[in-house]
Motif scaffolding. Structure first.
Motif, PDB file in Angstrom:
ATOM      1  N   SER A 359       0.094 -58.781  98.901  1.00  0.00           N
ATOM      2  CA  SER A 359       0.898 -57.765  99.561  1.00  0.00           C
ATOM      3  C   SER A 359       2.139 -58.427 100.149  1.00  0.00           C
ATOM      4  O   SER A 359       2.039 -59.469 100.797  1.00  0.00           O
ATOM      5  CB  SER A 359       0.089 -57.073 100.668  1.00  0.00           C
ATOM      6  N   THR A 361       5.156 -57.652 102.725  1.00  0.00           N
ATOM      7  CA  THR A 361       5.535 -56.722 103.781  1.00  0.00           C
ATOM      8  C   THR A 361       6.786 -57.208 104.511  1.00  0.00           C
ATOM      9  O   THR A 361       7.155 -58.376 104.424  1.00  0.00           O
ATOM     10  CB  THR A 361       4.395 -56.540 104.798  1.00  0.00           C
ATOM     11  N   THR A 410       5.368 -51.932 103.790  1.00  0.00           N
ATOM     12  CA  THR A 410       5.066 -52.677 102.570  1.00  0.00           C
ATOM     13  C   THR A 410       6.211 -52.557 101.576  1.00  0.00           C
ATOM     14  O   THR A 410       6.677 -51.456 101.283  1.00  0.00           O
ATOM     15  CB  THR A 410       3.766 -52.156 101.924  1.00  0.00           C
ATOM     16  N   SER A 413       3.030 -54.622  96.249  1.00  0.00           N
ATOM     17  CA  SER A 413       1.674 -55.158  96.308  1.00  0.00           C
ATOM     18  C   SER A 413       1.022 -55.072  94.929  1.00  0.00           C
ATOM     19  O   SER A 413       1.509 -54.358  94.043  1.00  0.00           O
ATOM     20  CB  SER A 413       0.822 -54.394  97.333  1.00  0.00           C
TER      21      SER A 413
END
Length: 452
Positions: A359, A361, A410, A413
């Motif tokens: 992920s 972010t 985010t 991902s």
């Protein structure tokens, strides 16, 4: 792992101009393009006033030689013990400038605008751009310049100690004509005025394993040592054949300090690595590995035959950025609106060869401008995008369009899966919603991108 993006705003006639610079670890929006950097351990200390020799150059119109004098100053911060990722506000106060009014003409109140730099030392190096408000008491002809304060921000990027020292400064006067008196530190860096200590960002998975040997024959034991696991937790140590687990498995208990040592018997000739995790099922947030391991096939070769052995070593999860400057569109004072642009592409390479996804972010600080003026972090929004390189086992998904803010959002991902990995490029269109009557000048904030 993090990335730094610096957005800058420079004043233009009757309008704001917003720019941004993208670096290797966070997004820093600075009045003069400030880019923040790394840190190390030490005790935080109270600020102290320091004196340092300074070389000041009066405006040419004054017709006087440079001034070599002593500046007295002090550095203070709003956070003496920040966490990694925090934004620290720095105040550089010059209590006794080395220069004064270079002309016989008295200067009226509120015509001085100071700017300067604060030098970062220790494990985090670089400088912080600071700016003061256009404010001062009247200054008599040939009189000493009065004390002044300047503020700026930087982002902490690693745990440890950071020292702050006064740097060069400039006194700009706007009366009849625009004049500058730049003052530089004669023997940089100046003495340390403030030391702060940063602690690690909580929640990061720092678990790690190491093997005593990287290969062995079937039935031999591999020594596996682990660190930074949860104290007294049950830890599963198991062989991996690609993304699948083998029958070579055992459970150990971590010590009171979160360490363990296991002797794992490896029988499966297909084993390519070893992992360890808390509990009975793999969890990327509570596991470590795979650590590459090769089983040496000791099966005799057939008569007149030759055995050919090969191995595929697991790699790492990493990211790089395509550039370090982003130009946003101009915004007019009195009208406001969206200052827009595109982030440089962030390339993510997942060469771990395991079941875990990743992920990416980001979060942003407030945009700080002249005299402490601010544009809130909630005014920055983005529309993320992500592409997957052909042949990658995983497919990335872009995050949702919306506000980035200080809470974060985010950017892209990939999900967990039986076998994950590949190469990906993430980006975003960004938009800063500038209120109509935002004070003219340079604004700065920090967008931190974190890959987990």
């Amino acid at each position: 792992m993090a990335s730094l993006l610096s957005l800058r705003a420079r004043p233009a006639p009757r309008r704001h101009r917003w720019t941004a610079a993208l670096g290797v670890t966070a997004l820093a929006l600075a009045g003069n393009g400030l880019l923040a950097a790394p840190a190390a351990y030490a005790d935080a200390t109270a600020s102290q006033a320091v004196d340092f020799p300074t070389h000041c150059v009066p405006p040419p119109i004054a017709g006087i030689p440079p001034i070599d004098g002593t500046t007295s100053a002090e550095i203070t911060v709003d956070k003496a013990a920040p966490k990694v990722g925090d934004t620290v506000t720095v105040t550089y106060t010059v209590t006794k400038p080395a220069a004064g009014n270079p002309v016989d003409l008295a200067l009226p109140a509120d015509i001085m605008t100071p700017t300067g730099k604060v030098a970062l030392g220790g494990a985090q190096t670089g400088s912080v751009t600071v700016t003061g408000p256009k404010k001062n008491p009247p200054v008599p002809g040939k009189g000493t310049f009065p004390p002044f304060s300047m503020t700026g921000t930087f982002t902490v990027t690693a745990p440890g100690s950071i020292t702050l020292s006064p740097g060069d400064y400039n006194i700009h006067t706007s009366y009849i004509m625009e004049l500058d008196t730049p003052c530089t530190v004669t023997n940089p860096p100046a003495p340390v005025s403030q030391t702060i200590i940063a602690s690690p960002q909580p929640g990061a998975n720092e678990r790690a394993i190491q093997l005593g040997t990287a290969s062995g024959k079937p039935g031999e034991r591999a020594t596996v040592t682990g660190t930074k696991f949860t104290p007294l937790a049950d830890v599963t140590v198991v062989g991996r054949a690609g993304a699948a687990e083998t029958a070579d498995k055992m459970t150990v208990k971590a010590s009171s300090t979160g360490t363990f040592t296991a002797q794992l018997t490896v029988n499966d000739k297909a084993t390519t690595g070893i992992v360890a995790y808390e509990g009975t099922a793999w969890n990327a947030d509570k596991g470590a590995g795979p650590a590459a391991y090769t089983v040496i096939d000791d099966t005799p070769a057939p008569p007149n035959g030759q055995k050919l052995n090969a191995a595929v070593a697991a790699g790492t999860l990493s990211m790089t950025q395509a550039g370090d400057t982003v130009q946003l569109t101009s915004v007019d004072f009195g009208k406001g609106g969206a200052a827009t642009g595109d982030l440089h592409g962030v390339t993510v390479k997942d060469f771990r060869g395991g079941p875990a996804g990743w992920s990416l972010t980001g979060k942003v600080t407030d945009f700080t401008g002249p005299g402490g003026a601010k544009i809130g972090a909630g005014k920055l929004s983005w529309t993320p995008s992500c592409t997957t390189k052909a042949g990658s086992p995983s497919t990335c998904a872009a995050g949702s369009a919306g506000v980035v803010g200080s809470a974060g959002a985010t950017l892209a991902s990939t999900p967990n899966g039986a076998l994950t990995g590949g190469e990906f490029t993430a980006g975003a269109k960004v938009s800063l919603d500038v209120p109509a009557f935002t004070a003219p000048g340079a604004y700065a904030g920090v967008l931190t991108l974190t890959l987990t």
